[in-house]
Design a protein around this motif. Structure first.
Motif, PDB file in Angstrom:
ATOM      1  N   VAL A   1     -39.414 -33.001 -10.062  1.00 32.74           N
ATOM      2  CA  VAL A   1     -37.937 -33.132  -9.887  1.00 32.74           C
ATOM      3  C   VAL A   1     -37.728 -33.676 -11.340  1.00 32.74           C
ATOM      4  O   VAL A   1     -38.323 -34.541 -12.038  1.00 32.74           O
ATOM      5  CB  VAL A   1     -37.635 -34.368  -8.971  1.00 32.74           C
ATOM      6  CG1 VAL A   1     -38.209 -35.593  -9.356  1.00 32.74           C
ATOM      7  CG2 VAL A   1     -36.183 -34.302  -8.733  1.00 32.74           C
ATOM      8  N   ALA A   2     -36.418 -33.277 -11.818  1.00 29.94           N
ATOM      9  CA  ALA A   2     -35.934 -33.739 -13.080  1.00 29.94           C
ATOM     10  C   ALA A   2     -34.487 -34.494 -12.920  1.00 29.94           C
ATOM     11  O   ALA A   2     -33.665 -34.203 -11.861  1.00 29.94           O
ATOM     12  CB  ALA A   2     -35.360 -32.234 -13.695  1.00 29.94           C
ATOM     13  N   ALA A   3     -34.499 -35.416 -13.336  1.00 31.41           N
ATOM     14  CA  ALA A   3     -33.130 -36.468 -13.158  1.00 31.41           C
ATOM     15  C   ALA A   3     -33.006 -37.451 -14.304  1.00 31.41           C
ATOM     16  O   ALA A   3     -34.023 -37.622 -15.003  1.00 31.41           O
ATOM     17  CB  ALA A   3     -33.502 -37.198 -11.712  1.00 31.41           C
ATOM     18  N   ASP A   4     -31.909 -37.897 -14.434  1.00 36.84           N
ATOM     19  CA  ASP A   4     -31.618 -38.738 -15.563  1.00 36.84           C
ATOM     20  C   ASP A   4     -31.996 -40.216 -15.009  1.00 36.84           C
ATOM     21  O   ASP A   4     -31.293 -40.719 -14.352  1.00 36.84           O
ATOM     22  CB  ASP A   4     -30.287 -38.614 -16.113  1.00 36.84           C
ATOM     23  CG  ASP A   4     -29.854 -39.743 -17.083  1.00 36.84           C
ATOM     24  OD1 ASP A   4     -30.843 -40.300 -17.590  1.00 36.84           O
ATOM     25  OD2 ASP A   4     -28.525 -39.817 -17.235  1.00 36.84           O
TER      26      ASP A   4
ATOM     27  N   LEU B   1     -35.214 -46.280 -16.538  1.00 41.38           N
ATOM     28  CA  LEU B   1     -36.513 -45.963 -16.774  1.00 41.38           C
ATOM     29  C   LEU B   1     -36.406 -44.645 -17.374  1.00 41.38           C
ATOM     30  O   LEU B   1     -37.372 -43.822 -16.959  1.00 41.38           O
ATOM     31  CB  LEU B   1     -37.093 -45.788 -15.255  1.00 41.38           C
ATOM     32  CG  LEU B   1     -37.533 -47.018 -14.604  1.00 41.38           C
ATOM     33  CD1 LEU B   1     -38.016 -47.019 -13.146  1.00 41.38           C
ATOM     34  CD2 LEU B   1     -38.616 -47.888 -15.493  1.00 41.38           C
ATOM     35  N   ALA B   2     -35.617 -44.442 -18.296  1.00 41.15           N
ATOM     36  CA  ALA B   2     -35.380 -43.267 -18.791  1.00 41.15           C
ATOM     37  C   ALA B   2     -36.833 -42.523 -19.630  1.00 41.15           C
ATOM     38  O   ALA B   2     -37.599 -43.312 -20.215  1.00 41.15           O
ATOM     39  CB  ALA B   2     -34.401 -43.318 -20.253  1.00 41.15           C
ATOM     40  N   GLY B   3     -36.935 -41.217 -19.447  1.00 44.21           N
ATOM     41  CA  GLY B   3     -38.167 -40.703 -19.947  1.00 44.21           C
ATOM     42  C   GLY B   3     -39.661 -40.839 -19.380  1.00 44.21           C
ATOM     43  O   GLY B   3     -40.417 -40.337 -19.670  1.00 44.21           O
ATOM     44  N   ARG B   4     -39.654 -41.358 -17.940  1.00 44.00           N
ATOM     45  CA  ARG B   4     -40.734 -41.738 -17.220  1.00 44.00           C
ATOM     46  C   ARG B   4     -41.113 -40.273 -16.325  1.00 44.00           C
ATOM     47  O   ARG B   4     -39.886 -39.853 -16.059  1.00 44.00           O
ATOM     48  CB  ARG B   4     -40.611 -42.962 -16.435  1.00 44.00           C
ATOM     49  CG  ARG B   4     -40.377 -44.364 -17.321  1.00 44.00           C
ATOM     50  CD  ARG B   4     -41.350 -44.450 -18.598  1.00 44.00           C
ATOM     51  NE  ARG B   4     -42.552 -44.418 -18.023  1.00 44.00           N
ATOM     52  CZ  ARG B   4     -43.728 -43.846 -18.921  1.00 44.00           C
ATOM     53  NH1 ARG B   4     -43.541 -44.075 -20.263  1.00 44.00           N
ATOM     54  NH2 ARG B   4     -45.045 -43.980 -18.341  1.00 44.00           N
TER      55      ARG B   4
ATOM     56  N   VAL C   1     -40.556 -40.959  -7.006  1.00 42.53           N
ATOM     57  CA  VAL C   1     -41.784 -41.904  -7.398  1.00 42.53           C
ATOM     58  C   VAL C   1     -41.600 -41.771  -8.970  1.00 42.53           C
ATOM     59  O   VAL C   1     -41.548 -40.722  -9.517  1.00 42.53           O
ATOM     60  CB  VAL C   1     -42.861 -41.275  -6.676  1.00 42.53           C
ATOM     61  CG1 VAL C   1     -44.130 -42.075  -7.347  1.00 42.53           C
ATOM     62  CG2 VAL C   1     -42.859 -41.351  -5.220  1.00 42.53           C
ATOM     63  N   VAL C   2     -41.837 -42.824  -9.595  1.00 40.58           N
ATOM     64  CA  VAL C   2     -41.831 -42.935 -11.045  1.00 40.58           C
ATOM     65  C   VAL C   2     -42.869 -43.775 -11.466  1.00 40.58           C
ATOM     66  O   VAL C   2     -43.150 -44.836 -10.912  1.00 40.58           O
ATOM     67  CB  VAL C   2     -40.435 -43.562 -11.517  1.00 40.58           C
ATOM     68  CG1 VAL C   2     -40.427 -43.668 -12.988  1.00 40.58           C
ATOM     69  CG2 VAL C   2     -39.254 -42.781 -11.000  1.00 40.58           C
TER      70      VAL C   2
ATOM     71  N   ALA D   1     -27.284 -44.622  -6.443  1.00 43.40           N
ATOM     72  CA  ALA D   1     -26.734 -43.456  -6.827  1.00 43.40           C
ATOM     73  C   ALA D   1     -27.750 -42.267  -7.391  1.00 43.40           C
ATOM     74  O   ALA D   1     -27.575 -41.163  -7.015  1.00 43.40           O
ATOM     75  CB  ALA D   1     -25.659 -43.426  -8.074  1.00 43.40           C
ATOM     76  N   LEU D   2     -28.910 -42.626  -7.860  1.00 36.70           N
ATOM     77  CA  LEU D   2     -30.003 -41.769  -8.243  1.00 36.70           C
ATOM     78  C   LEU D   2     -30.456 -41.303  -6.897  1.00 36.70           C
ATOM     79  O   LEU D   2     -30.882 -39.945  -6.836  1.00 36.70           O
ATOM     80  CB  LEU D   2     -31.190 -42.653  -9.067  1.00 36.70           C
ATOM     81  CG  LEU D   2     -32.164 -41.820  -9.279  1.00 36.70           C
ATOM     82  CD1 LEU D   2     -31.876 -40.641 -10.093  1.00 36.70           C
ATOM     83  CD2 LEU D   2     -33.343 -42.698  -9.988  1.00 36.70           C
ATOM     84  N   ASN D   3     -30.736 -41.801  -5.966  1.00 39.75           N
ATOM     85  CA  ASN D   3     -31.395 -41.347  -4.759  1.00 39.75           C
ATOM     86  C   ASN D   3     -30.293 -40.362  -4.133  1.00 39.75           C
ATOM     87  O   ASN D   3     -30.909 -39.133  -3.696  1.00 39.75           O
ATOM     88  CB  ASN D   3     -31.280 -42.685  -3.523  1.00 39.75           C
ATOM     89  CG  ASN D   3     -32.797 -43.393  -4.117  1.00 39.75           C
ATOM     90  OD1 ASN D   3     -32.676 -44.540  -3.483  1.00 39.75           O
ATOM     91  ND2 ASN D   3     -33.709 -42.778  -4.455  1.00 39.75           N
ATOM     92  N   ARG D   4     -29.122 -40.568  -4.194  1.00 36.83           N
ATOM     93  CA  ARG D   4     -28.176 -39.442  -3.507  1.00 36.83           C
ATOM     94  C   ARG D   4     -28.110 -38.328  -4.577  1.00 36.83           C
ATOM     95  O   ARG D   4     -28.213 -36.973  -3.964  1.00 36.83           O
ATOM     96  CB  ARG D   4     -26.957 -40.279  -3.564  1.00 36.83           C
ATOM     97  CG  ARG D   4     -26.390 -41.376  -2.389  1.00 36.83           C
ATOM     98  CD  ARG D   4     -24.977 -41.554  -2.343  1.00 36.83           C
ATOM     99  NE  ARG D   4     -24.814 -42.673  -1.482  1.00 36.83           N
ATOM    100  CZ  ARG D   4     -24.705 -44.019  -1.924  1.00 36.83           C
ATOM    101  NH1 ARG D   4     -24.715 -44.163  -3.270  1.00 36.83           N
ATOM    102  NH2 ARG D   4     -24.469 -44.810  -1.393  1.00 36.83           N
TER     103      ARG D   4
END
Length: 274
Positions: free
Chosen positions: A118-121, A127-130, A143-144, A164-167
């Motif tokens: 998955v790709a997300a901000d 946790l940017a870039g993880r 999962v990060v 918000a990220l989950n949505r």
């Protein structure tokens, strides 16, 4: 503590942490009223024989459909009072769950985990870039991976940002992990679920199962055994869980459980659902 109630601490880390569960030997009367006087989780035994166990699970304010923590506590209690099979069928909330005794610990089958990239901000949750994946048995979780145990323990969740990220990713929870951990744990993790009704959970069987699927995807499962131990690192309530896994063509089949130990002094408090 009443004579028909035994209190257990499920999935403790060393001599503390985990979740407290009150196990009642019968399911008579007003169960919600009885649960309100007990522990954060209460489980009532409706019926039991050598191979099956029927349960009702409550928090102090409502009935739950199911709980792995409650099931492990009830199985531990039952096996201390009568002979039972090493393979049990546990009925909770209209569903039937398979359980097995493994090295003195009860494990419940979580199902086959499937994993997708998955790709997300991740910058809104810090946790940017993880590296990240989605994993699911039924409900998908994000999962990060973080760099080390110090980063995992230092992470501060923002419930609104996680929601918000989950949505945005079509997931229901967030799992943050790092390889290794205290007391030779194979993996350490934390589990967050504002959309599920809790910010952080202390002992999360199904979310750990999703993490194990990711470990299989990235080649981090042990190759010399089908067992691993996981340290769940909720601040102030550490847990230790046991996993049995089997890598299949469809994904990773996972069973999760652990120890349940007698707890002498029940107290009334509230915890999140697992």
């Amino acid at each position: 503590m009443t004579s028909d109630m035994a209190v257990y601490r499920t999935f403790p880390s060393a001599d503390h942490g985990g979740k407290r569960v009150a196990v009642f030997a019968d399911a008579a009367g007003d169960l919600q009223q009885r649960a309100a006087l007990g522990e954060p989780l209460s489980v009532f035994v409706e019926g039991a024989d050598v191979g099956t166990l029927q349960l009702r699970v409550y928090t102090p304010v409502r009935e739950k459909r199911s709980s792995d923590s409650a099931a492990v506590a009830a199985l531990t209690w039952l096996s201390s009072t009568q002979s039972v099979s090493d393979l049990m069928q546990v009925e909770m909330g209209g569903e039937t769950f398979s359980a097995q005794l493994c090295g003195g610990e009860w494990l419940l089958r979580q199902g086959v985990v499937t994993v997708e990239d998955v790709a997300a901000d991740l910058s809104p949750i810090g946790l940017a870039g993880r590296p990240m994946w989605t994993a699911r048995t039924e409900r998908p979780n994000l999962v990060v991976e973080v760099t080390d145990l110090a980063a995992l323990d230092a992470y501060t969740p923002d419930a609104d940002a996680i929601s918000a990220l989950n949505r945005a990713t079509g997931t229901t929870g967030l799992i943050v992990f790092t390889p290794g951990g205290p007391n030779r744990a194979d993996v350490s993790f934390r589990a967050f679920g504002p959309l599920k009704g809790f910010v952080e959970d202390a002992a999360s069987s199904n979310m750990l199962a999703c993490l194990v699927g990711v470990l299989g995807r990235i080649g981090h499962l042990p190759t010399d055994t089908n067992l691993l131990t996981a340290a769940q690192r909720m601040p102030g309530a550490p847990s230790r869980l046991t996993v049995q896994f089997d890598v299949t063509r469809d994904g990773v089949e996972v069973w999760v459980g652990g120890r349940a130990t007698a707890w002498p002094q029940p107290t009334v408090s509230s915890v999140s659902d697992d």
